[in-house]
Write an enzyme that holds these catalytic residues in place. Structure first.
Site, PDB file in Angstrom:
ATOM      1  CG  ASN A  75      -1.970   1.070   1.337  1.00  0.00           C
ATOM      2  OD1 ASN A  75      -1.990   2.042   0.464  1.00  0.00           O
ATOM      3  ND2 ASN A  75      -2.415   1.582   2.925  1.00  0.00           N
ATOM      4  CE  LYS A 108      -0.057   3.443   4.789  1.00  0.00           C
ATOM      5  NZ  LYS A 108      -0.403   3.111   6.130  1.00  0.00           N
ATOM      6  CG  HIS A 160      -6.166   1.792   4.766  1.00  0.00           C
ATOM      7  ND1 HIS A 160      -5.606   2.771   5.655  1.00  0.00           N
ATOM      8  CD2 HIS A 160      -5.115   1.479   5.186  1.00  0.00           C
ATOM      9  CE1 HIS A 160      -4.238   2.908   6.444  1.00  0.00           C
ATOM     10  NE2 HIS A 160      -4.083   1.376   5.807  1.00  0.00           N
ATOM     11  CD  GLU A 170      -3.218   5.503   6.448  1.00  0.00           C
ATOM     12  OE1 GLU A 170      -2.983   5.975   5.156  1.00  0.00           O
ATOM     13  OE2 GLU A 170      -2.189   4.691   7.651  1.00  0.00           O
ATOM     14  CD  GLU A 207      -4.093  -2.573   7.400  1.00  0.00           C
ATOM     15  OE1 GLU A 207      -2.782  -2.612   6.492  1.00  0.00           O
ATOM     16  OE2 GLU A 207      -4.247  -1.831   6.671  1.00  0.00           O
ATOM     17  N   GLY A 254       2.493   2.404  10.974  1.00  0.00           N
ATOM     18  CA  GLY A 254       3.630   3.128  10.724  1.00  0.00           C
ATOM     19  C   GLY A 254       4.055   3.722  11.752  1.00  0.00           C
ATOM     20  CB  SER A 289       4.872  -2.244  12.432  1.00  0.00           C
ATOM     21  OG  SER A 289       4.484  -0.953  12.160  1.00  0.00           O
TER      22      SER A 289
HETATM   23  P1  PGA Z   1       2.290  -0.317   7.533  1.00  0.00           P
HETATM   24  O1  PGA Z   1       0.891   0.872   6.862  1.00  0.00           O
HETATM   25  O2  PGA Z   1       3.380  -1.079   6.571  1.00  0.00           O
HETATM   26  O3  PGA Z   1       3.611   0.894   6.871  1.00  0.00           O
HETATM   27  O4  PGA Z   1       3.068   0.403   9.130  1.00  0.00           O
HETATM   28  C1  PGA Z   1       0.164  -0.116   6.651  1.00  0.00           C
HETATM   29  C2  PGA Z   1      -1.016  -0.322   6.426  1.00  0.00           C
HETATM   30  O5  PGA Z   1      -1.396   0.909   6.482  1.00  0.00           O
HETATM   31  O6  PGA Z   1      -1.894  -0.679   5.365  1.00  0.00           O
END
Ligand code: PGA
Length: 247
Positions: free
Chosen positions: A11, A13, A95, A97, A165, A171, A210
């Site tokens: 992803n 983003k 997601h 976010e 997640e 992150g 992560s």
């Molecule tokens: P990350 O994000 O691996 O940077 O923690 C995962 C995600 O949001 O899909």
């Protein structure tokens, strides 16, 4: 039960301009005999160019969100049909976010899943609890509730995956313990079985939050973990290949 084929999806983003296509090409060139399906989900502006750059390779391309409607007066939005038209095979939906930043509730995520299926896109439906919910002992009920609310009946017999997640692991460099991941993935598997019966046995349950080369092997070998949704570590081909290689 037919075991799901593992899926490792990156992803990106809101990262990546034209010069980042080189990273995608390096991922495709570096894949050697992996048992996993591999996908990269770049920004909508890169989907068409990435699909062209990866044509003939084993790496699939996905979107990061879509609008539920086919077309219309929705300034700034992208429909599932537009993603498919640009060359996408999959789409990430729900997601955290988007749930947190745009107020996307389960019902909207479910409507987007229906849209994805209409456009022949394979949905990756994201679920996950906040730290406050985990600390309140609500993680299992929150996540299984999201699974029930975000996965429409139309998914029966269709290819899809669920990405667990935990919001607090995205992150942050923090990850749940392996027993915590296994407990949640088993609960999601049981919920999928209740909802769809054996038809959902081939749906992979991805872990996201992560994931990096150094922790990928332990996470990917945990019970009921059928792959990973990778954010930050998917932006560099070397790191993403390291995760894929850990399957
Ligand atoms: P990350 O994000 O691996 O940077 O923690 C995962 C995600 O949001 O899909």
């Amino acid at each position: 039960m037919t075991a799901p084929t593992p899926l490792i999806a990156g992803n990106w983003k809101m990262n990546g301009l034209a010069d980042a296509l080189g990273e995608a090409r390096r991922v495709a060139a570096g894949l050697s005999g992996t048992a996993a399906r591999v996908a990269i989900c770049p920004s909508a502006t890169l989907i068409q160019r990435m699909s062209a750059a990866l044509a003939g390779s084993a790496v699939m391309v996905g979107g990061q969100d879509c609008r539920a409607e086919i077309s219309g007066a929705y300034t700034g939005d992208v429909s599932a049909e537009m993603l498919a038209d640009a060359g996408a095979n999959l789409v990430i939906l729900g997601h955290s976010e988007r749930r947190a930043g745009y107020g996307e509730a389960d019902e909207l995520v479910a409507a987007k899943v229906v849209a994805a299926l209409r456009a022949d896109l394979e949905p990756i439906v994201c679920v996950g609890e906040t730290l406050a919910q985990r600390e309140a002992g609500e993680a299992l009920s929150v996540v299984t509730g999201q699974v029930r609310g975000s996965l429409p009946a139309a998914l029966a017999g269709k290819a899809f995956s669920v990405a667990y997640e935990p919001v607090w692991a995205i992150g942050t460099g923090l990850t749940p313990t392996t027993p915590q991941i296994e407990e949640m993935h088993r609960a999601i598997r049981a919920t999928l079985s209740e909802m769809f019966g054996a038809a959902a046995d081939t749906a992979a349950i991805l872990y996201g939050g992560s994931v990096k080369p150094s922790n990928a092997a332990e996470i990917l070998h945990a019970a009921e973990v059928g792959g990973a949704l990778v954010g930050g570590a998917s932006l560099k081909a070397e790191d993403f290949l390291g995760i894929i290689g850990a399957i």
